[in-house]
Design a protein around this motif. Structure first.
Motif, PDB file in Angstrom:
ATOM      1  N   GLY A   8       0.823  -1.194   0.000  1.00 48.72           N
ATOM      2  CA  GLY A   8       0.000   0.000   0.000  1.00 48.72           C
ATOM      3  C   GLY A   8       0.858   1.245   0.000  1.00 48.72           C
ATOM      4  N   CYS A   9       0.198   2.352   0.225  1.00 45.89           N
ATOM      5  CA  CYS A   9       0.890   3.640   0.196  1.00 45.89           C
ATOM      6  C   CYS A   9       1.315   4.040   1.607  1.00 45.89           C
ATOM      7  CB  CYS A   9      -0.007   4.681  -0.451  1.00 45.89           C
ATOM      8  SG  CYS A   9      -1.596   4.849   0.381  1.00 45.89           S
ATOM      9  N   SER A  10       1.219   5.306   1.913  1.00 51.39           N
ATOM     10  CA  SER A  10       1.719   5.839   3.187  1.00 51.39           C
ATOM     11  C   SER A  10       1.010   5.240   4.398  1.00 51.39           C
ATOM     12  CB  SER A  10       1.585   7.359   3.198  1.00 51.39           C
ATOM     13  OG  SER A  10       0.243   7.739   2.991  1.00 51.39           O
ATOM     14  N   TRP A  11      -0.252   4.906   4.272  1.00 49.36           N
ATOM     15  CA  TRP A  11      -0.965   4.350   5.428  1.00 49.36           C
ATOM     16  C   TRP A  11      -0.429   2.972   5.772  1.00 49.36           C
ATOM     17  CZ3 TRP A  11      -6.546   5.795   6.680  1.00 49.36           C
ATOM     18  CH2 TRP A  11      -6.711   7.171   6.552  1.00 49.36           C
ATOM     19  N   THR A  12      -0.065   2.200   4.761  1.00 48.65           N
ATOM     20  CA  THR A  12       0.539   0.895   5.027  1.00 48.65           C
ATOM     21  C   THR A  12       1.918   1.074   5.631  1.00 48.65           C
ATOM     22  OG1 THR A  12      -0.715  -0.167   3.266  1.00 48.65           O
ATOM     23  CG2 THR A  12       1.322  -1.247   3.957  1.00 48.65           C
ATOM     24  N   GLN A  13       2.663   2.029   5.124  1.00 52.88           N
ATOM     25  CA  GLN A  13       3.992   2.281   5.698  1.00 52.88           C
ATOM     26  C   GLN A  13       3.876   2.622   7.176  1.00 52.88           C
ATOM     27  OE1 GLN A  13       6.325   5.294   3.731  1.00 52.88           O
ATOM     28  NE2 GLN A  13       7.764   5.408   5.408  1.00 52.88           N
ATOM     29  N   GLY A  14       2.808   3.296   7.547  1.00 53.31           N
ATOM     30  CA  GLY A  14       2.588   3.639   8.947  1.00 53.31           C
ATOM     31  C   GLY A  14       2.442   5.119   9.204  1.00 53.31           C
ATOM     32  N   ASP A  56      -0.371  -8.325  17.514  1.00 51.31           N
ATOM     33  CA  ASP A  56      -1.496  -8.473  18.429  1.00 51.31           C
ATOM     34  C   ASP A  56      -2.475  -9.584  18.074  1.00 51.31           C
ATOM     35  OD1 ASP A  56      -0.352  -6.281  19.635  1.00 51.31           O
ATOM     36  OD2 ASP A  56      -1.871  -4.859  18.955  1.00 51.31           O
ATOM     37  N   TYR A  57      -2.539 -10.019  16.808  1.00 50.18           N
ATOM     38  CA  TYR A  57      -3.576 -10.967  16.405  1.00 50.18           C
ATOM     39  C   TYR A  57      -3.036 -12.216  15.719  1.00 50.18           C
ATOM     40  CZ  TYR A  57      -6.365  -6.868  17.392  1.00 50.18           C
ATOM     41  OH  TYR A  57      -6.915  -5.785  18.009  1.00 50.18           O
ATOM     42  N   LEU A  58      -2.238 -12.052  14.714  1.00 54.77           N
ATOM     43  CA  LEU A  58      -1.702 -13.193  13.957  1.00 54.77           C
ATOM     44  C   LEU A  58      -0.244 -13.382  14.338  1.00 54.77           C
ATOM     45  CD1 LEU A  58      -3.313 -12.336  10.501  1.00 54.77           C
ATOM     46  CD2 LEU A  58      -4.155 -13.949  12.228  1.00 54.77           C
ATOM     47  N   THR A  59      -0.040 -13.756  15.579  1.00 54.93           N
ATOM     48  CA  THR A  59       1.312 -13.788  16.149  1.00 54.93           C
ATOM     49  C   THR A  59       2.210 -14.860  15.540  1.00 54.93           C
ATOM     50  OG1 THR A  59       0.515 -15.172  17.963  1.00 54.93           O
ATOM     51  CG2 THR A  59       0.543 -12.789  18.328  1.00 54.93           C
ATOM     52  N   GLU A  60       1.642 -15.807  14.826  1.00 48.38           N
ATOM     53  CA  GLU A  60       2.463 -16.831  14.193  1.00 48.38           C
ATOM     54  C   GLU A  60       3.043 -16.368  12.858  1.00 48.38           C
ATOM     55  OE1 GLU A  60      -1.776 -17.661  12.803  1.00 48.38           O
ATOM     56  OE2 GLU A  60      -0.805 -16.894  14.589  1.00 48.38           O
ATOM     57  N   TYR A  61       2.684 -15.153  12.444  1.00 47.44           N
ATOM     58  CA  TYR A  61       3.169 -14.592  11.185  1.00 47.44           C
ATOM     59  C   TYR A  61       4.264 -13.548  11.430  1.00 47.44           C
ATOM     60  CZ  TYR A  61      -0.749 -16.679   8.695  1.00 47.44           C
ATOM     61  OH  TYR A  61      -1.625 -17.562   8.141  1.00 47.44           O
ATOM     62  N   THR A  62       5.117 -13.389  10.444  1.00 45.11           N
ATOM     63  CA  THR A  62       6.156 -12.364  10.454  1.00 45.11           C
ATOM     64  C   THR A  62       5.706 -11.229   9.536  1.00 45.11           C
ATOM     65  OG1 THR A  62       7.887 -13.995  10.808  1.00 45.11           O
ATOM     66  CG2 THR A  62       8.569 -11.879   9.871  1.00 45.11           C
ATOM     67  N   PRO A  63       5.784  -9.973   9.989  1.00 45.84           N
ATOM     68  CA  PRO A  63       5.360  -8.875   9.124  1.00 45.84           C
ATOM     69  C   PRO A  63       6.423  -8.516   8.083  1.00 45.84           C
ATOM     70  CG  PRO A  63       6.144  -8.005  11.204  1.00 45.84           C
ATOM     71  CD  PRO A  63       6.183  -9.504  11.321  1.00 45.84           C
ATOM     72  N   VAL A  64       5.978  -8.264   6.872  1.00 47.76           N
ATOM     73  CA  VAL A  64       6.832  -7.721   5.822  1.00 47.76           C
ATOM     74  C   VAL A  64       6.074  -6.514   5.277  1.00 47.76           C
ATOM     75  CG1 VAL A  64       7.938  -8.103   3.590  1.00 47.76           C
ATOM     76  CG2 VAL A  64       7.807  -9.967   5.266  1.00 47.76           C
ATOM     77  N   ASN A  65       6.532  -5.334   5.630  1.00 47.73           N
ATOM     78  CA  ASN A  65       5.838  -4.108   5.263  1.00 47.73           C
ATOM     79  C   ASN A  65       6.481  -3.523   4.007  1.00 47.73           C
ATOM     80  OD1 ASN A  65       4.650  -1.603   5.055  1.00 47.73           O
ATOM     81  ND2 ASN A  65       4.699  -1.203   7.240  1.00 47.73           N
ATOM     82  N   LEU A  66       5.736  -3.560   2.897  1.00 48.45           N
ATOM     83  CA  LEU A  66       6.208  -3.000   1.642  1.00 48.45           C
ATOM     84  C   LEU A  66       5.457  -1.719   1.289  1.00 48.45           C
ATOM     85  CD1 LEU A  66       6.630  -6.256  -0.499  1.00 48.45           C
ATOM     86  CD2 LEU A  66       8.359  -5.002   0.797  1.00 48.45           C
ATOM     87  N   GLY A  67       4.847  -1.099   2.293  1.00 47.47           N
ATOM     88  CA  GLY A  67       4.179   0.176   2.076  1.00 47.47           C
ATOM     89  C   GLY A  67       5.197   1.287   1.882  1.00 47.47           C
ATOM     90  N   VAL A  68       4.901   2.191   0.964  1.00 50.02           N
ATOM     91  CA  VAL A  68       5.797   3.300   0.675  1.00 50.02           C
ATOM     92  C   VAL A  68       4.960   4.567   0.512  1.00 50.02           C
ATOM     93  CG1 VAL A  68       7.534   4.232  -0.895  1.00 50.02           C
ATOM     94  CG2 VAL A  68       7.418   1.776  -0.505  1.00 50.02           C
ATOM     95  N   ARG A  69       5.332   5.565   1.224  1.00 50.83           N
ATOM     96  CA  ARG A  69       4.602   6.833   1.176  1.00 50.83           C
ATOM     97  C   ARG A  69       4.762   7.499  -0.177  1.00 50.83           C
ATOM     98  NH1 ARG A  69       5.746  10.476   6.008  1.00 50.83           N
ATOM     99  NH2 ARG A  69       6.218   8.431   6.689  1.00 50.83           N
TER     100      ARG A  69
END
Length: 104
Positions: A8-14, A56-69
């Motif tokens: 996603g865009c900036s919102w996915t990036q955080g 907080d919810y899917l703790t068995e998963y590793t996050p990979v954040n490809l969001g870019v503002r």
């Protein structure tokens, strides 16, 4: 490893995912640009929806954040090329979530 890949865009990036004390510090208007926001990026990373879901919810998963503002949703999908450098697909699996905002 199982991964949640956020696109996603900036919102996915955080962008905007700051704790309450940051919002208070800037009187509710955190709108820093041109490199003046680098000290806030750690909050964005930590509180992005990709990291919150896996923390907080899917703790068995590793996050990979490809969001870019600032790149929009079409360009965000092209970020999947970078997922290959973060995940060994031969021994791991992942779920891709595209956060789409149609008001851009």
């Amino acid at each position: 490893m199982k991964a949640i890949i956020g696109l996603g865009c900036s919102w996915t990036q955080g962008e905007g995912a700051y704790p309450e004390e940051i919002w208070k510090q800037y009187s509710g208007k955190v709108n820093l640009r041109m490199g003046h926001d680098t000290h806030l990026r750690e909050y964005e990373e930590k509180n992005s929806w990709v990291n919150v879901i896996t923390r907080d919810y899917l703790t068995e998963y590793t996050p990979v954040n490809l969001g870019v503002r600032g790149i929009g949703n079409r360009a965000a999908v092209k970020e999947l090329y970078f997922a290959d450098s973060k995940i060994n697909w031969k021994t791991n699996s992942g779920t891709i979530i595209l956060f789409y905002r149609d008001w851009e």
